[in-house]
Design a protein around this motif. Structure first.
Motif, mmCIF file in Angstrom:
data_model
loop_
_atom_site.group_PDB
_atom_site.id
_atom_site.type_symbol
_atom_site.label_atom_id
_atom_site.label_comp_id
_atom_site.label_asym_id
_atom_site.label_seq_id
_atom_site.Cartn_x
_atom_site.Cartn_y
_atom_site.Cartn_z
ATOM 1 N N GLU A 1 0.852 -1.194 0.000
ATOM 2 C CA GLU A 1 0.000 0.000 0.000
ATOM 3 C C GLU A 1 0.887 1.244 0.000
ATOM 4 O OE1 GLU A 1 -2.653 -0.205 3.285
ATOM 5 O OE2 GLU A 1 -3.288 -2.259 2.849
ATOM 6 N N PRO A 2 1.374 1.623 -1.174
ATOM 7 C CA PRO A 2 2.314 2.749 -1.249
ATOM 8 C C PRO A 2 1.624 4.106 -1.108
ATOM 9 C CG PRO A 2 1.874 1.896 -3.433
ATOM 10 C CD PRO A 2 1.169 0.973 -2.481
ATOM 11 N N SER A 3 1.145 4.381 0.097
ATOM 12 C CA SER A 3 0.561 5.695 0.366
ATOM 13 C C SER A 3 1.681 6.733 0.373
ATOM 14 C CB SER A 3 -0.137 5.693 1.722
ATOM 15 O OG SER A 3 0.808 5.468 2.760
ATOM 16 N N SER A 4 1.291 8.013 0.332
ATOM 17 C CA SER A 4 2.303 9.070 0.342
ATOM 18 C C SER A 4 3.141 9.000 1.604
ATOM 19 C CB SER A 4 1.626 10.438 0.227
ATOM 20 O OG SER A 4 0.711 10.639 1.300
ATOM 21 N N ASP A 5 2.511 8.612 2.729
ATOM 22 C CA ASP A 5 3.255 8.483 3.980
ATOM 23 C C ASP A 5 4.250 7.329 3.900
ATOM 24 O OD1 ASP A 5 3.663 9.092 6.903
ATOM 25 O OD2 ASP A 5 2.966 7.023 7.070
ATOM 26 N N ALA A 6 3.814 6.200 3.323
ATOM 27 C CA ALA A 6 4.714 5.055 3.180
ATOM 28 C C ALA A 6 5.889 5.397 2.279
ATOM 29 C CB ALA A 6 3.943 3.856 2.625
ATOM 30 N N VAL A 7 5.624 6.112 1.210
ATOM 31 C CA VAL A 7 6.695 6.497 0.290
ATOM 32 C C VAL A 7 7.697 7.397 0.998
ATOM 33 C CG1 VAL A 7 7.228 7.819 -1.786
ATOM 34 C CG2 VAL A 7 5.330 6.208 -1.792
ATOM 35 N N MET A 8 7.192 8.353 1.787
ATOM 36 C CA MET A 8 8.088 9.225 2.537
ATOM 37 C C MET A 8 8.969 8.413 3.473
ATOM 38 S SD MET A 8 8.699 10.658 5.731
ATOM 39 C CE MET A 8 7.141 10.519 6.611
ATOM 40 N N ARG A 9 8.376 7.439 4.153
ATOM 41 C CA ARG A 9 9.128 6.636 5.101
ATOM 42 C C ARG A 9 10.182 5.788 4.384
ATOM 43 N NH1 ARG A 9 6.672 5.717 10.237
ATOM 44 N NH2 ARG A 9 4.829 6.981 10.541
ATOM 45 N N VAL A 10 9.768 5.078 3.336
ATOM 46 C CA VAL A 10 10.701 4.184 2.663
ATOM 47 C C VAL A 10 11.761 4.961 1.908
ATOM 48 C CG1 VAL A 10 10.913 2.381 0.906
ATOM 49 C CG2 VAL A 10 9.055 2.308 2.546
ATOM 50 N N SER A 11 11.427 6.145 1.416
ATOM 51 C CA SER A 11 12.420 6.916 0.672
ATOM 52 C C SER A 11 13.627 7.231 1.528
ATOM 53 C CB SER A 11 11.802 8.215 0.137
ATOM 54 O OG SER A 11 11.440 9.071 1.204
ATOM 55 N N ILE A 12 13.423 7.430 2.814
ATOM 56 C CA ILE A 12 14.565 7.633 3.708
ATOM 57 C C ILE A 12 15.031 6.292 4.286
ATOM 58 C CG2 ILE A 12 13.161 8.062 5.765
ATOM 59 C CD1 ILE A 12 15.286 10.036 6.672
ATOM 60 N N PHE A 13 14.087 5.354 4.465
ATOM 61 C CA PHE A 13 14.437 4.082 5.091
ATOM 62 C C PHE A 13 15.282 3.217 4.162
ATOM 63 C CE2 PHE A 13 13.458 -0.317 6.405
ATOM 64 C CZ PHE A 13 13.924 -0.239 7.715
ATOM 65 N N PHE A 14 15.198 3.444 2.859
ATOM 66 C CA PHE A 14 16.012 2.666 1.931
ATOM 67 C C PHE A 14 17.494 3.030 2.069
ATOM 68 C CE2 PHE A 14 17.697 1.731 -2.376
ATOM 69 C CZ PHE A 14 17.599 0.351 -2.287
ATOM 70 N N ASP A 15 17.781 4.183 2.633
ATOM 71 C CA ASP A 15 19.161 4.560 2.934
ATOM 72 C C ASP A 15 19.434 4.169 4.379
ATOM 73 O OD1 ASP A 15 19.179 5.660 0.439
ATOM 74 O OD2 ASP A 15 18.935 7.723 1.111
ATOM 75 N N ILE A 16 19.943 2.964 4.608
ATOM 76 C CA ILE A 16 20.223 2.516 5.969
ATOM 77 C C ILE A 16 21.654 2.009 6.065
ATOM 78 C CG2 ILE A 16 17.822 1.880 6.405
ATOM 79 C CD1 ILE A 16 18.699 -1.059 6.179
ATOM 80 N N ARG A 17 22.216 2.202 7.251
ATOM 81 C CA ARG A 17 23.571 1.703 7.527
ATOM 82 C C ARG A 17 23.662 1.360 9.008
ATOM 83 N NH1 ARG A 17 28.269 4.486 8.956
ATOM 84 N NH2 ARG A 17 27.252 6.483 8.489
ATOM 85 N N SER A 18 24.278 0.243 9.306
ATOM 86 C CA SER A 18 24.475 -0.149 10.698
ATOM 87 C C SER A 18 25.597 0.702 11.283
ATOM 88 C CB SER A 18 24.846 -1.629 10.787
ATOM 89 O OG SER A 18 25.180 -1.982 12.120
ATOM 90 N N ILE A 19 25.271 1.491 12.303
ATOM 91 C CA ILE A 19 26.261 2.345 12.961
ATOM 92 C C ILE A 19 26.928 1.582 14.105
ATOM 93 C CG2 ILE A 19 26.631 4.548 14.133
ATOM 94 C CD1 ILE A 19 25.615 4.794 11.249
ATOM 95 N N TYR A 20 26.182 0.679 14.733
ATOM 96 C CA TYR A 20 26.689 -0.067 15.892
ATOM 97 C C TYR A 20 25.894 -1.363 16.020
ATOM 98 C CZ TYR A 20 27.790 -1.185 20.791
ATOM 99 O OH TYR A 20 28.196 -1.806 21.944
ATOM 100 N N GLY A 21 26.569 -2.432 16.419
ATOM 101 C CA GLY A 21 25.870 -3.664 16.716
ATOM 102 C C GLY A 21 25.991 -4.709 15.630
ATOM 103 N N ASP A 22 25.027 -5.599 15.572
ATOM 104 C CA ASP A 22 25.037 -6.751 14.674
ATOM 105 C C ASP A 22 24.664 -6.315 13.260
ATOM 106 O OD1 ASP A 22 24.729 -9.134 13.330
ATOM 107 O OD2 ASP A 22 23.582 -10.116 14.920
ATOM 108 N N GLU A 23 25.666 -6.222 12.387
ATOM 109 C CA GLU A 23 25.437 -5.734 11.033
ATOM 110 C C GLU A 23 24.580 -6.686 10.215
ATOM 111 O OE1 GLU A 23 29.170 -4.870 9.211
ATOM 112 O OE2 GLU A 23 29.731 -3.327 10.687
ATOM 113 N N THR A 24 24.522 -7.959 10.596
ATOM 114 C CA THR A 24 23.722 -8.909 9.811
ATOM 115 C C THR A 24 22.240 -8.574 9.871
ATOM 116 O OG1 THR A 24 23.476 -10.473 11.661
ATOM 117 C CG2 THR A 24 25.415 -10.729 10.228
ATOM 118 N N LEU A 25 21.792 -7.941 10.954
ATOM 119 C CA LEU A 25 20.394 -7.543 11.059
ATOM 120 C C LEU A 25 20.053 -6.463 10.037
ATOM 121 C CD1 LEU A 25 20.091 -7.450 14.953
ATOM 122 C CD2 LEU A 25 19.030 -9.127 13.411
ATOM 123 N N ALA A 26 20.971 -5.506 9.876
ATOM 124 C CA ALA A 26 20.767 -4.455 8.871
ATOM 125 C C ALA A 26 20.799 -5.049 7.470
ATOM 126 C CB ALA A 26 21.830 -3.370 9.014
ATOM 127 N N ALA A 27 21.712 -5.992 7.231
ATOM 128 C CA ALA A 27 21.811 -6.631 5.915
ATOM 129 C C ALA A 27 20.533 -7.404 5.594
ATOM 130 C CB ALA A 27 23.023 -7.557 5.881
#
Length: 626
Positions: A437-463
């Protein structure tokens, strides 16, 4: 309608010649000419007034370089496709364009006053002035690349690591005893020794810390072989790596010694002492100091003068990408240290987890004024009773970041918000819901959420999370179309005749938001293409390289967008530098009229590239909306 005949020489009046001379002196590439050569060019100029609708083609009665004093001209190909739109101060040579690209037509779209430099003088200038010639040898993107190279003066921290490394490191064979190694290190007064295998190649490294923790603390026999206490296969760097890259690696990993290799063979060793002596006052050491602070107040004091430091980096010639990497490394270091302090109070985490950075922090593209965008992914084995540990840690870290100058996210995209602090399975379910359900709110969230990087901790979870995102969104054309709509929402601020579109009133009158109208469209366009083609890279330039190398984007388009990003970010960091030096809080609102003429023209070129890239997005992805 064809070209009107009859351009005329300039009048010899001193005042008129001086006015034309000053105009050319502020116009590319005439500013490359010395005074005498420029004067000769001015005297050779012809001038004519051309009405809307007149055109110049390969059969124009008069040839030469035409420079727009006023008005506007479109360049179109034989299919009438718009190739470029030129305004005041820009120039074209219709014969050269036809030789380069085939049938090109120049159409006057706004009544224009045009100077013409006859072919004889034009070609003489090209033969006699390399810079003048190079300007006309390439396309707009090549001029942007050259400008970026010319305007980025070398920085001391960009020197190769060979400038400070020790070229004759202390070495010993694997069968040497611990006692022999310790004696050799004491006699040489060094804190490390390289261990070599039977072929004389790097096998391991021994440091003072190893002798303390692995020999004395464990009461080992000092007659034992050094290979039993050394660090095997240590991390290395290459002779071509810069001091900047080396320092960041050593501070982020907590290393004090790094072997240096050349073509895979030992060439030397570099230590933190070498780096400190190389540049005692370099701001990159903030990262190291932050990792040792034991209080939020101490970290806040350390980073209080970051704006002034950033201004000095830019003034010293550091380019925007390098500045962004340093600022991102600093925010990473603050985050990691805040987590460490929280864990000292809260105790060990109940199950593995990772702290995520989103957006510009994930892309390593942070500049001044960045707010918080973060989250937490928790291993699915977490129990309901243990979730409070992660909630308490998030509060401590986000509050600490705010105290250190990183404002809370206005949209609540922070680990303190329940929906941004979830077990992995819940994250996966959320992503599937956004994709369905790609609502405008979902698009806003994923547009930033697609840029993710593990800063600390178990990197396999981010992968695992990124793998889920690529799988869900990469095959969903409707979701891609929704992302495309977001990428098209912020148009570059160019109006008709390539004039800048600025705010007409309010606090930012006569300005444009260069982040919203320049940086964000590029990052969103590139992110969309990366998502559609399953590219896992996060940094915008790395994504562009992967898109070009993989054949998903024409190499010229990939390079053009990279050039446009460099240009926009260069203007942005210089604007922020000037604000800091003037005692003002840095922002992203640029007044184009306040820019030097060269910067204005480069910015127009960059915005034109963005507009063309948005056109390609519209053609490629919007069909998914049905």
């Amino acid at each position: 309608m064809t070209e009107a005949p009859g351009d005329q020489p300039l009048r010899e009046a001193a005042s008129e010649l001086e006015e034309v001379r000053e105009f050319l002196r502020s116009t590319l590439p005439f500013q490359e000419l010395d005074t005498a050569t420029l004067d000769d060019a001015v005297r050779a100029l012809r001038i004519a007034y051309h009405r809307q609708g007149e055109r110049f083609d390969a059969h124009a009665a008069t040839q030469g370089l035409r420079i727009l004093r006023s008005g506007a001209v479109d360049l179109r190909d034989e299919s009438n496709k718009l190739l470029d739109r030129l305004g005041e101060g820009e120039s074209f040579h219709i014969g050269g364009l036809n030789a380069e690209r085939g049938s090109v037509l120049a159409l006057v779209i706004e009544d224009a006053l045009i100077y013409r430099l006859p072919d004889t003088t034009y070609h003489a200038l090209r033969r006699g002035n390399r810079s003048f010639d190079r300007y006309f040898s390439g396309q707009r993107s090549r001029r942007l690349r050259r400008a970026a190279r010319v305007e980025s003066a070398p920085n001391a921290m960009l020197a190769p690591v060979t400038s400070v490394m020790t070229r004759d490191p202390l070495t010993a064979p694997e069968n040497a005893s611990v006692h022999q190694v310790a004696v050799a290190m004491a006699q040489r007064r060094v804190s490390s020794l390289i261990v070599l295998d039977s072929d004389g190649e790097l096998s391991g490294i021994v440091t003072d810390r190893d002798l303390r923790t692995r020999v004395l603390a464990e009461a080992r026999d000092i007659r034992g072989a050094v290979k039993d206490v050394m660090t095997r296969d240590p991390l290395t760097i290459d002779v071509n790596d810069s001091l900047f890259a080396t320092t960041l690696l050593m501070t982020q990993r907590g290393f004090h010694h790094l072997p240096v290799l050349e073509d895979g063979h030992l060439a030397g060793i570099v230590t933190t002492s070498d780096l400190t002596l190389a540049r005692r006052d370099d701001p990159v050491f903030l990262v190291q100091h932050l990792s040792r602070e034991n209080s939020v107040e101490g970290m806040r004091d350390l980073v209080a003068n970051i704006p002034e430091l950033m201004a000095s980096w830019v003034s010293a010639g550091m380019n925007a990408a390098q500045v962004a990497r340093i600022l991102t490394a600093i925010s990473d270091a603050i985050t990691v240290r805040l987590i460490g302090l929280a864990e000292e109070t809260l105790g060990e985490a109940p199950v593995p987890w990772t702290w995520l950075g989103f957006g510009s922090q994930a892309r390593a593209e942070q500049l001044l004024g960045a707010d918080q965008d973060n989250g937490i992914v928790i291993d699915d084995r977490v129990g309901e009773a243990d979730l409070g540990w992660y909630r308490d840690l998030a509060a401590r870290v986000c509050d600490g970041l705010a105290a250190c100058g990183y404002p809370y996210c206005p949209g609540g995209i922070m680990a303190t918000t329940d929906s941004w602090r979830q077990p992995l399975a819940s994250w996966r379910a959320t992503i599937r819901q956004w994709a369905r359900e790609p609502s405008s709110d979902a698009v806003m969230r994923v547009s930033i959420f697609f840029d993710i990087r593990s800063i600390y901790g178990d990197e396999t979870l981010a992968a695992a999370l990124q793998t889920e995102m690529l799988a869900q969104a990469g095959r969903n054309t409707i979701f891609q179309a929704a992302l495309a709509a977001g990428a098209l929402a912020n148009k570059p601020p160019l109006g008709i005749f390539r004039r800048f579109v600025v705010d007409r009133d309010g606090e930012h009158r006569d300005s444009l938001d260069i982040k919203k109208r320049g940086v964000l469209p590029i990052t969103e366009i590139v992110r969309l293409h990366a998502l559609a083609h399953g590219i896992a890279a996060i940094n915008t330039e790395e994504r562009l390289h992967a898109l070009g190398a993989g054949g998903h984007m024409a190499m010229v388009d990939s390079r053009n967008l990279a050039d446009a990003l460099h240009c926009v970010q260069r203007v942005r960091v210089r604007h922020q530098r000037d604000q800091v030096l003037a005692g003002k809080p840095p922002d992203n609102f640029i007044n184009p009229r306040a820019l030097p003429r060269l910067a204005r023209e480069q910015l127009r070129d960059a915005f034109t590239i963005i507009d063309e890239a948005q056109g390609a997005v519209r053609q490629t992805y919007r069909a998914g909306m049905g």
